[in-house]
Structure formats: C-alpha cells, structure tokens
Design an enzyme around this catalytic site. Structure first.
Site, PDB file in Angstrom:
ATOM      1  CD  GLN A 168      -2.930  -1.176   2.277  1.00  0.00           C
ATOM      2  OE1 GLN A 168      -2.639  -1.808   3.279  1.00  0.00           O
ATOM      3  NE2 GLN A 168      -4.050  -0.495   2.167  1.00  0.00           N
ATOM      4  CG  HIS A 215       1.024  -4.701 -13.346  1.00  0.00           C
ATOM      5  ND1 HIS A 215       2.189  -5.155 -12.792  1.00  0.00           N
ATOM      6  CD2 HIS A 215       0.939  -3.391 -12.989  1.00  0.00           C
ATOM      7  CE1 HIS A 215       2.791  -4.171 -12.130  1.00  0.00           C
ATOM      8  NE2 HIS A 215       2.038  -3.093 -12.245  1.00  0.00           N
ATOM      9  CG  ASP A 254       3.083  -0.226 -10.923  1.00  0.00           C
ATOM     10  OD1 ASP A 254       2.697  -1.248 -10.320  1.00  0.00           O
ATOM     11  OD2 ASP A 254       3.015  -0.102 -12.164  1.00  0.00           O
ATOM     12  NE  ARG A 305      -0.006  -4.339  11.729  1.00  0.00           N
ATOM     13  CZ  ARG A 305      -1.140  -4.587  11.096  1.00  0.00           C
ATOM     14  NH1 ARG A 305      -2.174  -3.790  11.233  1.00  0.00           N
ATOM     15  NH2 ARG A 305      -1.273  -5.662  10.340  1.00  0.00           N
ATOM     16  CG  HIS A 358      -0.816  -6.077   5.447  1.00  0.00           C
ATOM     17  ND1 HIS A 358      -0.976  -5.363   6.616  1.00  0.00           N
ATOM     18  CD2 HIS A 358      -1.916  -5.783   4.712  1.00  0.00           C
ATOM     19  CE1 HIS A 358      -2.107  -4.669   6.592  1.00  0.00           C
ATOM     20  NE2 HIS A 358      -2.694  -4.901   5.437  1.00  0.00           N
ATOM     21  CG  ASN A 372      -3.412  -7.212   8.130  1.00  0.00           C
ATOM     22  OD1 ASN A 372      -3.650  -6.610   9.173  1.00  0.00           O
ATOM     23  ND2 ASN A 372      -4.114  -6.999   7.015  1.00  0.00           N
ATOM     24  CD  GLU A 373      -8.028  -6.797   8.239  1.00  0.00           C
ATOM     25  OE1 GLU A 373      -8.500  -6.952   7.097  1.00  0.00           O
ATOM     26  OE2 GLU A 373      -8.228  -5.793   8.930  1.00  0.00           O
ATOM     27  CG  ASN A 391      -6.352  -5.238  11.956  1.00  0.00           C
ATOM     28  OD1 ASN A 391      -5.554  -5.050  12.871  1.00  0.00           O
ATOM     29  ND2 ASN A 391      -5.974  -5.553  10.731  1.00  0.00           N
ATOM     30  CE1 TYR A 419      -9.574  -1.496   9.933  1.00  0.00           C
ATOM     31  CE2 TYR A 419      -9.829   0.858   9.569  1.00  0.00           C
ATOM     32  CZ  TYR A 419      -9.041  -0.280   9.547  1.00  0.00           C
ATOM     33  OH  TYR A 419      -7.729  -0.202   9.167  1.00  0.00           O
ATOM     34  CD  GLU A 442      -5.185  -2.552   9.662  1.00  0.00           C
ATOM     35  OE1 GLU A 442      -6.263  -2.273   9.100  1.00  0.00           O
ATOM     36  OE2 GLU A 442      -4.331  -3.307   9.168  1.00  0.00           O
TER      37      GLU A 442
HETATM   38  C1  NOJ Z   1      -7.601  -3.564   6.795  1.00  0.00           C
HETATM   39  C2  NOJ Z   1      -6.311  -3.828   6.103  1.00  0.00           C
HETATM   40  O1  NOJ Z   1      -5.420  -4.511   6.930  1.00  0.00           O
HETATM   41  C3  NOJ Z   1      -5.668  -2.602   5.500  1.00  0.00           C
HETATM   42  O2  NOJ Z   1      -4.741  -3.049   4.562  1.00  0.00           O
HETATM   43  C4  NOJ Z   1      -6.734  -1.718   4.885  1.00  0.00           C
HETATM   44  O3  NOJ Z   1      -6.188  -0.663   4.151  1.00  0.00           O
HETATM   45  C5  NOJ Z   1      -7.625  -1.209   6.002  1.00  0.00           C
HETATM   46  N1  NOJ Z   1      -8.247  -2.325   6.660  1.00  0.00           N
HETATM   47  C6  NOJ Z   1      -8.708  -0.226   5.563  1.00  0.00           C
HETATM   48  O4  NOJ Z   1      -9.661  -0.837   4.770  1.00  0.00           O
END
Ligand code: NOJ
Length: 468
Positions: A22, A42, A55, A80, A125, A169-170, A313, A315, A377
């Site tokens: 990212q 791509h 990229d 992190r 990740h 991660n997740e 994580n 949200y 997160e």
């Molecule tokens: C979870 C992910 O781990 C992360 O890569 C993502 O950008 C965020 N949530 C936001 O959606």
C-alpha cells in the site's frame, strides 16, 4: 457517560500503521519479485476503482525517512509496517535471498530505533509472491513451511532489533480473496472446491509453526513478542427477535472465531458452530465430506495458545439477521446490514459506531479469558482533505470507548495503532479512499506528505495520554 478524566496507562503504546504494497512502490526495483497484487492490478486495471496501482504508491521504498519523520512529529511509540515477501525472496523460497530487499527493511528499522520508535513488523500483509500463487497459494499446505522459511530469514536479519512481530494480517480476508471476494487479489473463487477451509488450515499451521520457531529458537536471545492481527466487525441483532441474537453469535464465530478460536480458546480447534454449519451445508450440497476438513488433534494442540497478544483490527459494526436458506456462496448464514443513521464520510466500509469497539472488547474478554489485546488497526476513510474533522471525531469517539473498556470493563488492552500513517493504496478502491493521518499528494512526483488536523490531534492525545 463520557470518558472525561480517564487516562491511558503510562506504558500504553500508541502507534500508526501501513503495509508494504500500500505504500512502498518500487514494485520491480532492486531485485524484487512479482507478487499477487502486482499481477492483479497489471492484468486488468479495471479491477481498481480509479484504475491505479501500487507501482509507485507513496514511494516509501525511497522516502521512508520522511515516514519516520512524520511518526516523530506525532510522538508515536511504535510503527507497524509489513515486509513484502517478494522483495526479500523474489521467487517466494529461500534459495534466493535478495540482500537489497533485506537492507531496505534493516535501514527502516535502524531509522526508527534512532528516533526511539519501536518497529512492529507484520510478516504477511496480503502480498503473496506470485510463484507461490501458481502453486495453489494458501490452499497448498506446503506454504506453511515456505512461510516458516521466510519468517526465519526475517528473525535472522531483523530480530536483533525488532521485538514486536505479527505473523498474518487479517487472515480471514486472505481466505475470502480465494473464496468469495473477487475484489481482492488473487481474486479467484474456490469456495465450491473448499479452497477457503484448506487455506484456513494452512494459515493456522503456518502461524503456529512460526510461533513455535520463534519461541524455541529466537525468543531466548531476542526477547521479543509475537502475535497475529485479526479483523472483526462488531455485530448487533437487526431486530429483537431471538433468531437475530443467534445471528450475532454466528457472525462472530465466523468472523473473529475462525482464527481466534483455534489460537485463543481453551479447547482450541475451529469453532464447533462453524464446523457444524459447514458440515451441514456440505451434506445439503450432496458432497461426500465436509468442505471443512477436520484438523488433526496434534495440530489442534500445536496451534492452541500460539500468541503473546491478540492484534485486533476493528473499524465498524454491522446489523445481522439469520438467513432462512442455505447460501451456496457463503456458510455464514446471516444477512448483513447497516443502520442508515450511522455516519460515514464516503461509501467506505467504515461506518462510525464507536460503542461497537467497546462491545467487541468486552466480547473478547469474556470469550477468551481476557487476553492481552493490541488494537493493530482502527481508522476512517474520507477524500483526503487536510481539515479532516470527520477523522478527528472518529478517533476521539473510538478512543473514548477504548478508555471505558480499559478502566470500567477491565479489558486488557495495552496498545492502539491508527490506520494509517499515510494516505495509501486502498486495494480495490485505489486512491479514492484515504485513511492517512498524513496527506500524500499523488499528483506530485515526490509524493509530499502533509500533516492533517488528525495528526496534530493524535500528537496531543499521545503526549497528554487523555482525550480531555
Ligand atoms: C484492513 C487492512 O489490513 C488494511 O490493509 C486496509 O487498508 C484497512 N483495513 C482499511 O480498509
């Protein structure tokens, strides 16, 4: 009741997060190999909302010192970030190690430590080396060994300085990206063939092997800690009817439980409810066996207890009700909805429901015996404006609920990490959803970073340890 007067404990850790694909860019520089996200974007740019890719992204591969400066400005305790497997092992396996890739992470770690910031490294990740995907990706059990080989390279080269590790991660998102979510790489659908539960098995084994490897061979000298970052929404019943309360239980068992139960529960193994539902559905589909194979008891034992803390994580919250019919595409058996009154700046998955975080933490405490939790997160998406009042409000309200969970509910939360340090490549949403505390100008070749109001607010919270 408000959280006025409550303080974050003195040793509570604040951090900010990113992930390799990212932010790094440099997708084919200095010997890096191709990964599934390179291939995904791509092959067909139409898969990404704004037809963009990672990229160059925020160009952190070249500009990591600016990232560290931003962290210093905010006064965080830890950063992190994740390692790109293909940057370190271009073919996915250890027969060729890319020293330049390792040097990059080593320099980043040194820069952090020179500024008194602890590195927290996510080993995986989502950016799997493409050659390993050709091999079947996480559905192939050999990946548990390849993952361990890769982790060993990282412990050997960075473990003298990195004391906080996350394996995955997740992982449930990784599983869904090969089962029913074509918007995440590799974007294949193997649900019918049982690919999702094969991947669950491989990832659990990979995680456990790496935990034991660290525990036995590295912890005695390196003295670090290792966990896993799991995502879960909080779930509320859509109506007061009994079935919708069952839907909440079911959604939590699938969402958090698929990985948390085998690792954190007393009994270990996948949640009995999940196993039972998949078995029932598999029978109804006329199969000879469940799509969710039984974990060998020796593995159940080996996986149980393999985390020093739970990375969470979180949200947002969803409303759920129980589905009448079996859904051929998913085993969850619930309909998922949102309350239209929950605010959100843009159409992202983040609806602002701060009290959901507190309920989530209460649930983790009760379900798993109050394990140590680090929020790995939590964050808010908008269009990237510098005066980001929506994000400020998000952080303040979620952190207030976190304070209540710590002080009033006795939840054992020891750290909090904002997503994200920078505006970055938000997977299939490209750069249309911005999560950064720092704005990144994607129209400018140098990708300048500028603090948003939320970064200044975060700095104040960190220095005062209170929201007052
Ligand atoms: C979870 C992910 O781990 C992360 O890569 C993502 O950008 C965020 N949530 C936001 O959606």
């Amino acid at each position: 009741m408000s959280a006025v007067g409550l303080h974050f404990p003195r040793d509570f850790l604040f951090g900010a997060a990113t992930a390799s694909y990212q932010v790094e860019g440099a997708w084919n520089e200095d010997g890096k190999g191709e990964n599934i996200w390179d291939r995904f974007v791509h092959e067909d740019s139409g898969r990404i909302k704004d037809h963009q890719n990672g990229d160059v992204a925020a160009d952190s591969y070249h500009q990591y010192k600016k990232d560290v400066q931003a962290l210093v400005e905010m006064g965080v305790d830890f950063y992190r970030f994740s390692v790109s497997w293909s940057r370190v092992l271009p073919t996915g396996v250890i027969s060729s190690i890319n020293q330049k890739g390792l040097e990059y992470y080593s320099s980043l770690v040194d820069e952090l430590l020179a500024n008194n910031i602890k590195p927290m490294v996510t080993i995986f990740h989502w950016d799997l080396p493409q050659p390993l995907q050709e091999l079947g990706g996480w559905t192939n059990p050999i990946l548990a060994d390849y993952f361990m080989d890769y982790a060993k390279v990282l412990f050997d080269s960075l473990g003298d300085r990195v004391k906080l590790w996350l394996t995955f991660n997740e992982p449930l998102h990784v599983v869904r990206s090969i089962a029913d979510w074509t918007h995440l790489a590799p974007g294949i659908n193997l649900h019918t063939q049982g690919g999702d539960y094969l991947a669950v098995h491989t990832i659990l084994k990979a995680h456990a092997q790496v935990y034991h490897l660290y525990d036995k061979n590295y912890r005695p000298s390196q003295r670090g800690r290792l966990g896993i970052a799991l995502h879960s929404h909080w779930y509320e019943p859509k109506t007061e009817c009994e079935a919708d309360f069952r839907a909440v239980h079911q959604a939590l068992q699938f969402d958090l439980g698929t990985f948390a139960h085998p690792i954190l529960s007393d009994k270990g193994d996948l949640p009995p409810l999940v196993q039972g539902i998949v078995e029932r559905n598999s029978k109804a589909e006329g199969r000879a066996r469940s799509r969710c194979p039984t974990l060998d008891p020796s593995w159940v034992k080996r996986i149980k207890g393999t985390t020093d803390f739970l990375g969470l994580n979180h949200y947002s919250t969803r409303l759920v009700s129980l589905k009448e019919d079996i859904d051929p595409k998913s085993d969850w058996g619930v309909s998922v909805d949102i309350d239209p009154n929950w605010p959100a700046a843009i159409t992202s998955h983040v609806k602002v429901v701060p009290w959901g975080l507190r309920r989530m933490l209460q649930y983790v405490k009760k379900e798993f015996g109050n394990p140590e939790v680090i929020i790995t997160e939590n964050g808010y998406a908008d269009n990237g404006q510098l005066n980001d009042a929506g994000r400020c409000n998000f952080y303040k309200s979620y952190l207030a609920e976190l304070l209540k969970a710590i002080h009033w509910d006795g939840c054992n939360v020891t750290g909090y990490c904002a997503w994200s340090l920078l505006d970055n490549f938000e997977w299939s949403k490209g750069y249309t959803e911005r999560y950064g505390l720092y704005h990144v100008d994607y129209n400018h070749e140098d990708r300048p970073r500028t603090a948003k109001d939320s970064a200044r607010m975060f700095r104040k919270i960190i220095s005062t340890r209170t929201l007052d």
